[in-house]
Design a protein around this motif. Structure first.
Motif, PDB file in Angstrom:
ATOM      1  N   LEU A   1     -34.382  96.474  40.025  1.00  0.00           N
ATOM      2  CA  LEU A   1     -35.227  96.590  41.243  1.00  0.00           C
ATOM      3  C   LEU A   1     -36.499  96.787  40.533  1.00  0.00           C
ATOM      4  O   LEU A   1     -37.738  96.833  41.602  1.00  0.00           O
ATOM      5  CB  LEU A   1     -34.856  97.584  42.225  1.00  0.00           C
ATOM      6  N   GLY A   2     -36.627  97.192  39.238  1.00  0.00           N
ATOM      7  CA  GLY A   2     -38.012  97.263  38.794  1.00  0.00           C
ATOM      8  C   GLY A   2     -38.115  98.721  38.898  1.00  0.00           C
ATOM      9  O   GLY A   2     -39.220  99.295  38.690  1.00  0.00           O
ATOM     10  N   LEU A   3     -37.528  99.794  39.492  1.00  0.00           N
ATOM     11  CA  LEU A   3     -37.575 101.366  39.498  1.00  0.00           C
ATOM     12  C   LEU A   3     -37.556 101.811  37.903  1.00  0.00           C
ATOM     13  O   LEU A   3     -36.582 101.685  37.271  1.00  0.00           O
ATOM     14  CB  LEU A   3     -36.468 101.637  40.337  1.00  0.00           C
ATOM     15  N   GLU A   4     -38.791 102.322  37.641  1.00  0.00           N
ATOM     16  CA  GLU A   4     -39.011 103.094  36.447  1.00  0.00           C
ATOM     17  C   GLU A   4     -38.517 104.426  36.350  1.00  0.00           C
ATOM     18  O   GLU A   4     -38.250 105.317  37.509  1.00  0.00           O
ATOM     19  CB  GLU A   4     -40.230 102.922  36.010  1.00  0.00           C
ATOM     20  N   ALA A   5     -38.281 105.012  35.156  1.00  0.00           N
ATOM     21  CA  ALA A   5     -37.766 106.408  35.162  1.00  0.00           C
ATOM     22  C   ALA A   5     -38.697 107.430  35.743  1.00  0.00           C
ATOM     23  O   ALA A   5     -38.141 108.492  36.035  1.00  0.00           O
ATOM     24  CB  ALA A   5     -37.551 106.543  33.744  1.00  0.00           C
ATOM     25  N   VAL A   6     -40.153 107.169  35.557  1.00  0.00           N
ATOM     26  CA  VAL A   6     -40.816 108.205  36.180  1.00  0.00           C
ATOM     27  C   VAL A   6     -40.905 108.508  37.694  1.00  0.00           C
ATOM     28  O   VAL A   6     -41.102 109.664  38.131  1.00  0.00           O
ATOM     29  CB  VAL A   6     -42.276 107.848  35.621  1.00  0.00           C
ATOM     30  N   ILE A   7     -40.432 107.315  38.572  1.00  0.00           N
ATOM     31  CA  ILE A   7     -40.100 107.637  39.752  1.00  0.00           C
ATOM     32  C   ILE A   7     -38.939 108.610  39.949  1.00  0.00           C
ATOM     33  O   ILE A   7     -39.059 109.353  40.690  1.00  0.00           O
ATOM     34  CB  ILE A   7     -39.953 106.291  40.762  1.00  0.00           C
ATOM     35  N   PHE A   8     -37.908 108.400  39.287  1.00  0.00           N
ATOM     36  CA  PHE A   8     -36.755 109.320  39.403  1.00  0.00           C
ATOM     37  C   PHE A   8     -37.111 110.668  38.995  1.00  0.00           C
ATOM     38  O   PHE A   8     -36.642 111.773  39.335  1.00  0.00           O
ATOM     39  CB  PHE A   8     -35.533 108.746  38.476  1.00  0.00           C
ATOM     40  N   SER A   9     -37.774 110.821  37.689  1.00  0.00           N
ATOM     41  CA  SER A   9     -38.227 111.884  37.134  1.00  0.00           C
ATOM     42  C   SER A   9     -39.279 112.710  38.489  1.00  0.00           C
ATOM     43  O   SER A   9     -38.973 114.127  38.553  1.00  0.00           O
ATOM     44  CB  SER A   9     -39.211 111.898  36.076  1.00  0.00           C
ATOM     45  N   LEU A  10     -39.994 111.967  39.128  1.00  0.00           N
ATOM     46  CA  LEU A  10     -40.794 112.620  39.976  1.00  0.00           C
ATOM     47  C   LEU A  10     -39.985 113.184  41.285  1.00  0.00           C
ATOM     48  O   LEU A  10     -40.373 114.164  41.837  1.00  0.00           O
ATOM     49  CB  LEU A  10     -41.880 111.797  40.634  1.00  0.00           C
ATOM     50  N   ALA A  11     -39.035 112.310  41.640  1.00  0.00           N
ATOM     51  CA  ALA A  11     -38.345 112.421  42.728  1.00  0.00           C
ATOM     52  C   ALA A  11     -37.507 113.731  42.559  1.00  0.00           C
ATOM     53  O   ALA A  11     -37.241 114.647  43.191  1.00  0.00           O
ATOM     54  CB  ALA A  11     -37.322 111.553  43.100  1.00  0.00           C
ATOM     55  N   ILE A  12     -36.662 113.936  41.177  1.00  0.00           N
ATOM     56  CA  ILE A  12     -35.976 115.102  40.812  1.00  0.00           C
ATOM     57  C   ILE A  12     -36.722 116.383  40.920  1.00  0.00           C
ATOM     58  O   ILE A  12     -36.259 117.316  41.241  1.00  0.00           O
ATOM     59  CB  ILE A  12     -35.091 114.813  39.548  1.00  0.00           C
ATOM     60  N   GLY A  13     -37.655 116.156  40.099  1.00  0.00           N
ATOM     61  CA  GLY A  13     -38.854 117.251  40.262  1.00  0.00           C
ATOM     62  C   GLY A  13     -39.325 117.964  41.446  1.00  0.00           C
ATOM     63  O   GLY A  13     -39.283 119.216  41.776  1.00  0.00           O
ATOM     64  N   LEU A  14     -39.507 116.889  42.322  1.00  0.00           N
ATOM     65  CA  LEU A  14     -39.997 117.227  43.561  1.00  0.00           C
ATOM     66  C   LEU A  14     -38.793 117.933  44.568  1.00  0.00           C
ATOM     67  O   LEU A  14     -38.983 119.092  45.390  1.00  0.00           O
ATOM     68  CB  LEU A  14     -40.256 116.178  44.614  1.00  0.00           C
ATOM     69  N   LEU A  15     -37.651 117.337  44.410  1.00  0.00           N
ATOM     70  CA  LEU A  15     -36.450 117.864  45.005  1.00  0.00           C
ATOM     71  C   LEU A  15     -36.250 119.297  44.740  1.00  0.00           C
ATOM     72  O   LEU A  15     -36.110 120.367  45.395  1.00  0.00           O
ATOM     73  CB  LEU A  15     -35.281 116.875  44.819  1.00  0.00           C
ATOM     74  N   VAL A  16     -36.237 119.403  43.425  1.00  0.00           N
ATOM     75  CA  VAL A  16     -35.679 120.883  42.903  1.00  0.00           C
ATOM     76  C   VAL A  16     -36.948 121.924  43.135  1.00  0.00           C
ATOM     77  O   VAL A  16     -36.539 123.123  43.401  1.00  0.00           O
ATOM     78  CB  VAL A  16     -35.438 120.869  41.243  1.00  0.00           C
ATOM     79  N   GLY A  17     -38.164 121.305  42.873  1.00  0.00           N
ATOM     80  CA  GLY A  17     -39.110 122.195  42.978  1.00  0.00           C
ATOM     81  C   GLY A  17     -39.534 122.833  44.413  1.00  0.00           C
ATOM     82  O   GLY A  17     -40.057 123.857  44.708  1.00  0.00           O
ATOM     83  N   ASN A  18     -39.020 121.795  45.408  1.00  0.00           N
ATOM     84  CA  ASN A  18     -39.329 122.273  46.914  1.00  0.00           C
ATOM     85  C   ASN A  18     -38.011 122.747  47.406  1.00  0.00           C
ATOM     86  O   ASN A  18     -38.053 123.462  48.621  1.00  0.00           O
ATOM     87  CB  ASN A  18     -39.869 121.070  47.530  1.00  0.00           C
ATOM     88  N   VAL A  19     -37.091 122.818  46.999  1.00  0.00           N
ATOM     89  CA  VAL A  19     -35.763 123.156  47.487  1.00  0.00           C
ATOM     90  C   VAL A  19     -35.412 124.744  46.932  1.00  0.00           C
ATOM     91  O   VAL A  19     -35.108 125.633  47.684  1.00  0.00           O
ATOM     92  CB  VAL A  19     -34.383 122.362  47.217  1.00  0.00           C
ATOM     93  N   PHE A  20     -35.554 124.887  45.780  1.00  0.00           N
ATOM     94  CA  PHE A  20     -35.528 126.021  45.104  1.00  0.00           C
ATOM     95  C   PHE A  20     -36.658 126.849  44.776  1.00  0.00           C
ATOM     96  O   PHE A  20     -37.579 126.232  44.091  1.00  0.00           O
ATOM     97  CB  PHE A  20     -34.623 125.837  43.649  1.00  0.00           C
ATOM     98  N   ARG A  21     -36.767 128.345  44.767  1.00  0.00           N
ATOM     99  CA  ARG A  21     -37.806 129.062  44.634  1.00  0.00           C
ATOM    100  C   ARG A  21     -37.903 129.154  42.895  1.00  0.00           C
ATOM    101  O   ARG A  21     -37.050 129.544  42.381  1.00  0.00           O
ATOM    102  CB  ARG A  21     -37.539 130.342  45.338  1.00  0.00           C
ATOM    103  N   GLN A  22     -39.112 128.966  42.426  1.00  0.00           N
ATOM    104  CA  GLN A  22     -39.288 129.096  40.799  1.00  0.00           C
ATOM    105  C   GLN A  22     -39.853 130.575  40.483  1.00  0.00           C
ATOM    106  O   GLN A  22     -40.737 130.874  41.158  1.00  0.00           O
ATOM    107  CB  GLN A  22     -39.975 127.800  40.562  1.00  0.00           C
ATOM    108  N   PRO A  23     -39.090 131.014  39.445  1.00  0.00           N
ATOM    109  CA  PRO A  23     -39.775 132.298  39.304  1.00  0.00           C
ATOM    110  C   PRO A  23     -41.126 132.028  38.284  1.00  0.00           C
ATOM    111  O   PRO A  23     -41.456 130.841  37.854  1.00  0.00           O
ATOM    112  CB  PRO A  23     -38.659 132.775  37.876  1.00  0.00           C
TER     113      PRO A  23
END
Length: 410
Positions: free
Chosen positions: A102-124
């Motif tokens: 589909l032409g999906l690059e690694a950066v889109i998955f990196s961004l999506a995972i980072g957004l998911l973790v960063g917005n669901v869990f509180r970071q110290p």
């Protein structure tokens, strides 16, 4: 002595290049898989060892970067392994055959995972202090210069290079003018203009680095690039067949208008071998222009002053040099080194490993950007105007590229 981040990334980038040229074999783990059996094979002892070696290599570079720039070491020591683990998850997703087609690059998955973790869990706080997307992006950009070989411009062909020049200049100016008309802020204007006209994600990243742009705005632009690339990649080959375009013309159209290299390859493959060849040549010609564009944008941005009123008077050469992003010089120096200094055997031996580690740096950077970005703030601070500007500029890009492709290859 502490270095500024811009000089540090040049030093770190050339440290990686130097180690590769002098014989250090940068490990290249395998992430491609199509079914459960192949996925399980990725966790073999040999592949896992390659991942561990790559982690230790990247970890050492990040620690040296913290020392050079005077950042606290403890957050880097504790936080980077977690960012690396999340990034490996993104690389595994991107390695799936279906998603890759589909032409999906690694950066889109990196961004999506980072957004998911960063917005669901509180970071110290210490973890937030460990995130440094700017450093990671700029190291990747210095390494990107090793893949832009000046002698390969001849291989791109005169027609491909001519098309790229016409399309890049006309589309960039139109996107810039449109964003100004819609009152899009200056940083987004520059990123959108470069992303639409040159080469998508890489151009957006390079422009953001050149203007010291907000990483949250960069993630916004990258998301737009990747979201629009998918329907274009699927629809344009079928439109070309419906209108009876030749493979050469179709390839030129695809290569000049689709923003990501992976999507260009995928769409060209849907048409035929000749279309794939021409689309790759044209996309490569646009990629060659990235360094020149980054240099021009850097000079323009530093000379015009900043949006908040600082530097209303035109700065002198000293101020321009002070504001000029030094990673651009690193990018150009790496390109010159691989174009004219190293012999062909050395370039062939190290190019693959450097390209792989460059991809890792970009993936790590976008994981960090996702972790740093609050979705609520992102949507609240960016209205719909930039998105409309991007879509209209992309439509203009499709039409102009079609006209030029018909003129040169039709």
């Amino acid at each position: 002595m502490r270095l500024t981040e811009d000089w540090a990334v040049v030093l770190l980038g050339f440290m990686i290049i130097g180690l590769a040229v002098w014989g250090l074999a940068i490990p290249v783990p395998v992430y491609k898989w199509a079914d459960g059996v192949q996925l399980a094979a990725l966790f073999s002892a040999a592949n896992s060892l390659d991942v561990m070696y790559q982690f230790l290599f990247a970890y050492a570079i990040v620690i040296v970067g913290a020392v050079l720039t005077g950042r606290p070491l403890r957050p880097q020591l504790l936080g980077f392994p977690f960012v690396f683990i999340l990034t490996i998850g993104a690389l595994l997703l991107a390695g799936n055959a279906f998603l890759n087609d589909l032409g999906l690059e690694a950066v889109i998955f990196s961004l999506a995972i980072g957004l998911l973790v960063g917005n669901v869990f509180r970071q110290p706080q210490w973890f937030r202090e460990s995130l440094n997307a700017e450093l990671l992006v700029k190291i990747g950009l210095v390494l990107l210069g090793t893949g832009v070989i000046f002698s390969d411009i001849l291989k791109a062909g005169s027609l491909g290079l001519l098309q790229s020049l016409i399309v890049v200049l006309s589309v960039w100016y139109f996107a810039f003018w449109l964003c100004r008309k819609l009152k899009v802020d200056d940083e987004l204007t520059m990123m959108i203009s470069s992303a639409v006209s040159i080469c998508g994600v890489s151009a957006a990243i390079a422009t953001s680095g050149a203007i010291k742009g907000d990483s949250r705005k960069l993630s916004y632009v990258v998301s737009m690039v990747l979201i629009t690339a998918i329907p274009m990649m699927i629809a344009m080959p079928y439109l070309a067949k419906a209108f009876g375009f030749s493979e050469e013309m179709t390839g030129a159209w695809l290569g000049g208008s689709i923003d990501t290299t992976g999507a260009v390859v995928a769409s060209g493959s849907l048409v035929g071998d000749r279309a794939l060849e021409i689309s790759t040549i044209v996309k490569f010609s646009q990629n060659v222009l990235l360094g020149i564009a980054a240099l021009a944008i850097s000079v323009y941005w530093t000379y015009r002053g900043t949006p908040d009123g600082e530097g209303v008077e035109k700065p002198g050469l000293g101020v321009i040099w002070e504001r000029f992003p030094k990673f651009v010089l690193g990018f150009l120096a790496a390109s010159l080194l691989f174009s004219f200094v190293l012999d062909a055997e050395s370039v062939g031996r190290v190019k693959g490993g450097i390209k792989n580690i460059q991809g890792l740096w970009f993936a790590l950077a976008f994981t960090s950007i996702g972790l740093e970005t609050n979705v609520k703030d992102l949507l609240g601070n960016n209205n719909i105007k930039p998105f409309w500007a991007f879509l209209i500029a992309q439509l203009f890009n499709i039409l102009v590229t079609l006209a030029v492709a018909w003129w040169l290859f039709g």
